[in-house]
Design a protein around this motif. Structure first.
Motif, PDB file in Angstrom:
ATOM      1  N   GLN A 168       0.812  -1.208   0.000  1.00 19.91           N
ATOM      2  CA  GLN A 168       0.000   0.000   0.000  1.00 19.91           C
ATOM      3  C   GLN A 168       0.850   1.265   0.000  1.00 19.91           C
ATOM      4  O   GLN A 168       0.414   2.321   0.471  1.00 19.91           O
ATOM      5  CB  GLN A 168      -0.938  -0.008   1.206  1.00 19.91           C
ATOM      6  N   ALA A 169       2.070   1.164  -0.505  1.00 17.69           N
ATOM      7  CA  ALA A 169       2.914   2.350  -0.627  1.00 17.69           C
ATOM      8  C   ALA A 169       2.302   3.317  -1.635  1.00 17.69           C
ATOM      9  O   ALA A 169       1.640   2.924  -2.588  1.00 17.69           O
ATOM     10  CB  ALA A 169       4.320   1.946  -1.058  1.00 17.69           C
ATOM     11  N   GLY A 170       2.509   4.603  -1.405  1.00 21.73           N
ATOM     12  CA  GLY A 170       1.906   5.629  -2.239  1.00 21.73           C
ATOM     13  C   GLY A 170       0.620   6.129  -1.618  1.00 21.73           C
ATOM     14  O   GLY A 170       0.419   6.043  -0.407  1.00 21.73           O
ATOM     15  N   GLY A 171      -0.256   6.658  -2.466  1.00 24.14           N
ATOM     16  CA  GLY A 171      -1.500   7.219  -1.948  1.00 24.14           C
ATOM     17  C   GLY A 171      -2.698   6.777  -2.758  1.00 24.14           C
ATOM     18  O   GLY A 171      -2.577   6.282  -3.879  1.00 24.14           O
ATOM     19  N   ALA A 172      -3.869   6.962  -2.186  1.00 21.34           N
ATOM     20  CA  ALA A 172      -5.120   6.617  -2.869  1.00 21.34           C
ATOM     21  C   ALA A 172      -6.247   7.444  -2.266  1.00 21.34           C
ATOM     22  O   ALA A 172      -6.253   7.710  -1.055  1.00 21.34           O
ATOM     23  CB  ALA A 172      -5.436   5.137  -2.748  1.00 21.34           C
ATOM     24  N   ILE A 173      -7.173   7.845  -3.110  1.00 27.56           N
ATOM     25  CA  ILE A 173      -8.385   8.533  -2.681  1.00 27.56           C
ATOM     26  C   ILE A 173      -9.557   7.915  -3.436  1.00 27.56           C
ATOM     27  O   ILE A 173      -9.549   7.851  -4.663  1.00 27.56           O
ATOM     28  CB  ILE A 173      -8.320  10.047  -2.959  1.00 27.56           C
ATOM     29  N   ASN A 174     -10.541   7.459  -2.706  1.00 24.15           N
ATOM     30  CA  ASN A 174     -11.755   6.888  -3.288  1.00 24.15           C
ATOM     31  C   ASN A 174     -12.957   7.655  -2.756  1.00 24.15           C
ATOM     32  O   ASN A 174     -13.066   7.884  -1.548  1.00 24.15           O
ATOM     33  CB  ASN A 174     -11.895   5.413  -2.925  1.00 24.15           C
ATOM     34  N   VAL A 175     -13.842   8.040  -3.662  1.00 25.06           N
ATOM     35  CA  VAL A 175     -15.017   8.812  -3.286  1.00 25.06           C
ATOM     36  C   VAL A 175     -16.239   8.196  -3.941  1.00 25.06           C
ATOM     37  O   VAL A 175     -16.194   7.771  -5.101  1.00 25.06           O
ATOM     38  CB  VAL A 175     -14.872  10.293  -3.709  1.00 25.06           C
ATOM     39  N   GLY A 176     -17.336   8.142  -3.204  1.00 21.89           N
ATOM     40  CA  GLY A 176     -18.575   7.625  -3.760  1.00 21.89           C
ATOM     41  C   GLY A 176     -19.771   8.413  -3.265  1.00 21.89           C
ATOM     42  O   GLY A 176     -19.783   8.894  -2.131  1.00 21.89           O
ATOM     43  N   ALA A 177     -20.773   8.557  -4.102  1.00 19.61           N
ATOM     44  CA  ALA A 177     -22.015   9.224  -3.715  1.00 19.61           C
ATOM     45  C   ALA A 177     -23.162   8.578  -4.472  1.00 19.61           C
ATOM     46  O   ALA A 177     -23.000   8.148  -5.619  1.00 19.61           O
ATOM     47  CB  ALA A 177     -21.956  10.716  -4.015  1.00 19.61           C
ATOM     48  N   GLY A 178     -24.312   8.484  -3.798  1.00 19.01           N
ATOM     49  CA  GLY A 178     -25.420   7.814  -4.451  1.00 19.01           C
ATOM     50  C   GLY A 178     -26.764   8.229  -3.924  1.00 19.01           C
ATOM     51  O   GLY A 178     -26.891   9.186  -3.149  1.00 19.01           O
ATOM     52  N   THR A 179     -27.769   7.508  -4.368  1.00 18.35           N
ATOM     53  CA  THR A 179     -29.134   7.767  -3.936  1.00 18.35           C
ATOM     54  C   THR A 179     -29.286   7.404  -2.466  1.00 18.35           C
ATOM     55  O   THR A 179     -28.421   6.780  -1.865  1.00 18.35           O
ATOM     56  CB  THR A 179     -30.112   6.959  -4.797  1.00 18.35           C
ATOM     57  N   GLN A 180     -30.412   7.784  -1.891  1.00 20.15           N
ATOM     58  CA  GLN A 180     -30.720   7.546  -0.485  1.00 20.15           C
ATOM     59  C   GLN A 180     -29.684   8.182   0.441  1.00 20.15           C
ATOM     60  O   GLN A 180     -29.445   7.723   1.556  1.00 20.15           O
ATOM     61  CB  GLN A 180     -30.827   6.039  -0.199  1.00 20.15           C
ATOM     62  N   GLY A 181     -29.044   9.253  -0.065  1.00 21.53           N
ATOM     63  CA  GLY A 181     -28.112  10.000   0.773  1.00 21.53           C
ATOM     64  C   GLY A 181     -26.858   9.244   1.126  1.00 21.53           C
ATOM     65  O   GLY A 181     -26.224   9.535   2.146  1.00 21.53           O
ATOM     66  N   ALA A 182     -26.454   8.270   0.312  1.00 20.65           N
ATOM     67  CA  ALA A 182     -25.275   7.463   0.607  1.00 20.65           C
ATOM     68  C   ALA A 182     -24.021   8.181   0.136  1.00 20.65           C
ATOM     69  O   ALA A 182     -23.979   8.738  -0.970  1.00 20.65           O
ATOM     70  CB  ALA A 182     -25.387   6.101  -0.058  1.00 20.65           C
ATOM     71  N   GLY A 183     -22.985   8.165   0.962  1.00 21.35           N
ATOM     72  CA  GLY A 183     -21.715   8.766   0.603  1.00 21.35           C
ATOM     73  C   GLY A 183     -20.565   8.063   1.296  1.00 21.35           C
ATOM     74  O   GLY A 183     -20.672   7.691   2.465  1.00 21.35           O
ATOM     75  N   ASN A 184     -19.471   7.832   0.575  1.00 21.58           N
ATOM     76  CA  ASN A 184     -18.281   7.189   1.113  1.00 21.58           C
ATOM     77  C   ASN A 184     -17.044   7.972   0.711  1.00 21.58           C
ATOM     78  O   ASN A 184     -16.951   8.464  -0.427  1.00 21.58           O
ATOM     79  CB  ASN A 184     -18.123   5.750   0.584  1.00 21.58           C
ATOM     80  N   VAL A 185     -16.086   8.074   1.614  1.00 19.40           N
ATOM     81  CA  VAL A 185     -14.794   8.697   1.330  1.00 19.40           C
ATOM     82  C   VAL A 185     -13.706   7.831   1.953  1.00 19.40           C
ATOM     83  O   VAL A 185     -13.818   7.423   3.125  1.00 19.40           O
ATOM     84  CB  VAL A 185     -14.706  10.126   1.899  1.00 19.40           C
ATOM     85  N   TYR A 186     -12.670   7.520   1.172  1.00 15.20           N
ATOM     86  CA  TYR A 186     -11.532   6.746   1.669  1.00 15.20           C
ATOM     87  C   TYR A 186     -10.251   7.417   1.191  1.00 15.20           C
ATOM     88  O   TYR A 186     -10.150   7.840   0.027  1.00 15.20           O
ATOM     89  CB  TYR A 186     -11.600   5.310   1.147  1.00 15.20           C
ATOM     90  N   ALA A 187      -9.273   7.513   2.080  1.00 16.85           N
ATOM     91  CA  ALA A 187      -7.973   8.097   1.726  1.00 16.85           C
ATOM     92  C   ALA A 187      -6.874   7.272   2.390  1.00 16.85           C
ATOM     93  O   ALA A 187      -7.029   6.808   3.529  1.00 16.85           O
ATOM     94  CB  ALA A 187      -7.886   9.550   2.174  1.00 16.85           C
TER      95      ALA A 187
END
Length: 709
Positions: A168-187
């Motif tokens: 897992q060296a380096g970096g990563a950003i994951n973002v998600g958004a959807g219906t029913q007010g769903a939201g995810n953020v990962y860094a």
């Protein structure tokens, strides 16, 4: 917040460099199906073909392509694992039946550390144990695994293995958004150097707005917000030695509606005068806040004599706070040691473990009408030692496994758990295995110290609805025993070709000393009704036209569990993979002359789906595009419609998830995910021990973007 997440995802989509070099087919996750390793069956790395157990491995690529945002949804692809979503964050998860909000016969580990909660011997799935992007693989073993992992590994073991920080060296950003007010953020950010040291730091946040109540389509009160921060450090010390350190902190808030508020109205009854009569039960809005902080260290070494050893130490502080109902603070320490030595035809493994878990529980005065506790503080200790030998009877053909474990629990005393396996590999592509195993399920804190309002039985008398409120009391500390299981399994695993493999397993287990509820006292809460005893009823029922009854937890039930599980993995073409799993199960409980016991036994038989299936398709359209389809199905079953003692049928269902992903280059991917696309709405679970409202599952869409740098 939700708008910002959505705009970020769109920005990433439109500003990506579409001219970057495409990845190879191998990078897209369709791998050789033969070389799957597993470590959780025998605490050592083995090829899946050499494992004498019903085992299944979910890879990180399987997790990513499933489109799931919560760990329990990922587990739906494994045979023998029953998953039912309760609301936005809560799940009921079990192996081979006996499912429930507090399912207690499945042991869940994270990197070998148990995360079951001693309060109810289950897992709080709403509290993310690890971000999905940090998981290397999930190893699932169905069947008793107590010799290796101790108490509560009754019907299976799930070991969530996180990625080594070097990967897992380096970096990563994951973002998600959807219906029913769903939201995810990962860094994530990580680094590896030439000295053998590496580290990574990751953080994840999830949010979901309330869903709808199934009964009336009104908004429920199951808003979910949680966050987890995870740190890992790894150091290669050379000469067969390495050190790993994990630190993890998580926080979850999840609202709920509990059906525990009885309503009465005053009417004038001839001969009785003004009387408070039952008018139904209304919900109370509650907020659950759960926290957990863990520190884990593991050291592995190889001695000059060839003994491989490891020791893992962990400390955890956690709390559960349900507004105006209960608050628990807990501190847990774990020690786990094992060694392995091979000589002649023997592969010997031995070790010991110890857990000490101390809690402090408070129940506010406003909650004592529907919840009570006998002891506010208690320290629960569990210790065990084990020995296991894999004895090669015929090289590369026949292997005998023998193991035994001795455990001592502060609640249940001492008990022995044996197992025996026989693995026959007549060819390099065929494996036939047989297994006998026993396992205990030690009692939970709640079973001996906590009483709770469980249900209400309403009868009609003279035109009046007369309720009997039933409170479940803890079991006798002297008489309550550990639940026990023993049984046999037989399985066949076949590698038909480099692109096609499959396995089938059959099992039959005997369960004894299962928990039931013995009816105790019955009191009238009004002087106008027979059986009145002053002060016997809770304050909220005093003087009302109602009855108050108690039931006590006891070892009352026994039965047999039978089932079959099938798994097929097929690389149909270099770009198309199909994965099928199917489970059939049946519970046959004993017959009882006591009516209450017989009713509990028959209801237990009906509470598990007979059929459960999953078919996954992973298709690489080209070097940039992926299309994944997941067909899922479950049979119907019955559960009590808490708080009422009537039962309700949870219908079976068939649904489909779809995922379309586009990779602009090796480091950027955007995906559109649709879940539960067949069927306008359904519910998967009816509350059992806690009387919460049923919520619906409806079709949903989510847009996600993943960027690595």
């Amino acid at each position: 917040m939700k708008s910002a997440i959505f705009l970020s995802a769109l920005a990433a989509f439109w500003t990506a460099n579409s001219q970057a070099a495409p990845p190879s087919i191998e990078d897209l996750g369709l791998e050789d199906l033969v070389k799957t390793d597993i470590t959780s069956v025998s605490r050592k790395s083995q090829s899946l073909a050499d494992v004498a157990a019903a085992a299944f491995v979910i890879s990180s690529e399987d997790i990513r392509r499933s489109g799931a945002q919560a760990l329990p949804d990922v587990l739906r692809m494994a045979p023998g694992i029953e998953v039912a979503q309760i609301d936005s964050g809560r799940y009921a998860v079990s192996a081979r039946g006996f499912n429930g909000r507090f399912a207690n016969k499945l042991l869940v580990l994270v990197d070998g550390r148990s995360i079951y909660h001693p309060l109810f011997s289950g897992v709080m799935w709403e509290l993310d144990p690890a971000p999905l992007d940090d998981i290397e693989r999930i190893e699932i073993i169905r069947g008793a695994g107590a010799v290796m992992w101790g108490a509560n590994a009754v019907n299976g073991v799930i070991n969530i293995i996180t990625r080594h920080s070097r990967s897992q060296a380096g970096g990563a950003i994951n973002v998600g958004a959807g219906t029913q007010g769903a939201g995810n953020v990962y860094a994530r950010l990580g680094r590896a150097d030439q000295s053998g040291s590496s580290w990574k730091l990751s953080a994840q946040g999830r949010h979901k707005e309330p869903s709808k109540q199934y009964a009336n389509r009104q908004d429920s009160d199951d808003r979910l917000s949680n966050a987890v921060v995870d740190f890992r450090f790894d150091r290669d010390l050379n000469a067969g030695r390495d050190l790993s350190v994990w630190a993890n902190a998580s926080l979850s808030t999840l609202d709920d509606l509990w059906m525990i508020n009885p309503q009465f109205r005053t009417v004038t009854i001839p001969g009785l005068g003004p009387t408070a009569v039952f008018a139904g039960i209304t919900p109370i809005r509650l907020r659950q806040t759960t926290e957990s902080q863990s520190l884990v260290g593991r050291y592995r070494w190889l001695s000059d004599s060839g003994v491989e050893s490891s020791v893992q130490l962990s400390a955890n502080r956690s709390s559960i706070d349900i507004d105006h109902v209960i608050k628990e603070e807990r501190t847990t320490f774990d020690v786990d040691y094992q060694s392995r030595y091979s000589f002649a035809a023997h592969d010997l493994l031995w070790g010991f473990s110890h857990r000490s878990s101390s809690d402090d529980i408070t129940v506010p005065g406003t909650a004592t009408d529907y919840l009570g506790i006998d002891r506010t503080a208690y320290t629960q200790r569990n210790s065990g030692i084990f020995l296991h030998d894999d004895w090669t009877l015929l090289p590369e053909t026949l292997k005998l496994g023998l193991g035994i474990r001795w455990d001592h629990a502060s609640r249940n005393g001492s008990y022995i758990s044996p197992n025996a396996t026989l693995l026959w590999t007549p060819s390099r592509s065929d494996s036939i295995w047989f297994k006998y195993a026993e396992a205990p399920r030690t009692m939970a804190r709640a079973e001996q110290d906590i009483s709770v309002f469980s249900s209400v039985n309403v009868t009609n008398s003279g035109g009046l609805s007369i309720p009997t409120f039933i409170f479940a009391l803890p079991g006798s500390r002297a008489g309550l025993r550990a639940e026990r299981t023993q049984g046999v399994e037989i399985g066949y695993r076949k590698q038909f070709s480099p692109a096609l493999s499959g396995d089938i397993s059959l099992y039959r287990y005997r369960y004894t000393d299962l928990r039931g509820g013995s009816l105790g006292s019955l009191y009238s809460c009004s002087p106008a009704f027979p059986g009145y005893v002053a002060g016997a009823c809770p304050a909220a029922l005093q003087g009302k036209a109602a009855y108050y009854a108690t039931s006590q937890v006891a070892n009352e039930l026994a039965g047999w569990s039978n089932g079959a599980e099938l798994s097929i993995d097929w690389l149909a073409t270099p770009d198309w993979r199909l994965q099928l799993s199917y489970s059939w199960s049946q519970l046959d409980m004993n017959e009882y002359s006591n009516t209450a016991q017989q009713n509990m036994a028959r209801f237990q038989e009906k509470s598990t789906p007979r059929h459960y299936g999953s078919l996954r398709s992973q298709w690489n359209i080209d070097t940039r595009q992926q299309l994944d389809l997941w067909l899922r199905t479950s049979g119907g079953f019955e559960r009590y419609n808490a708080p009422y003692t009537t039962s309700i049928r949870v219908p079976g269902y068939v649904t489909i998830d779809l995922r379309y992903a586009y990779r602009f280059d090796r480091n950027l991917e955007v995906a559109l995910i649709g879940r539960n696309l067949i069927g306008a709405r359904r519910f998967e679970y009816i509350s059992d021990y806690i009387s919460s409202v049923a919520t619906e599952l409806a079709p949903s869409l989510m847009l996600t973007t993943r960027w690595a740098f």
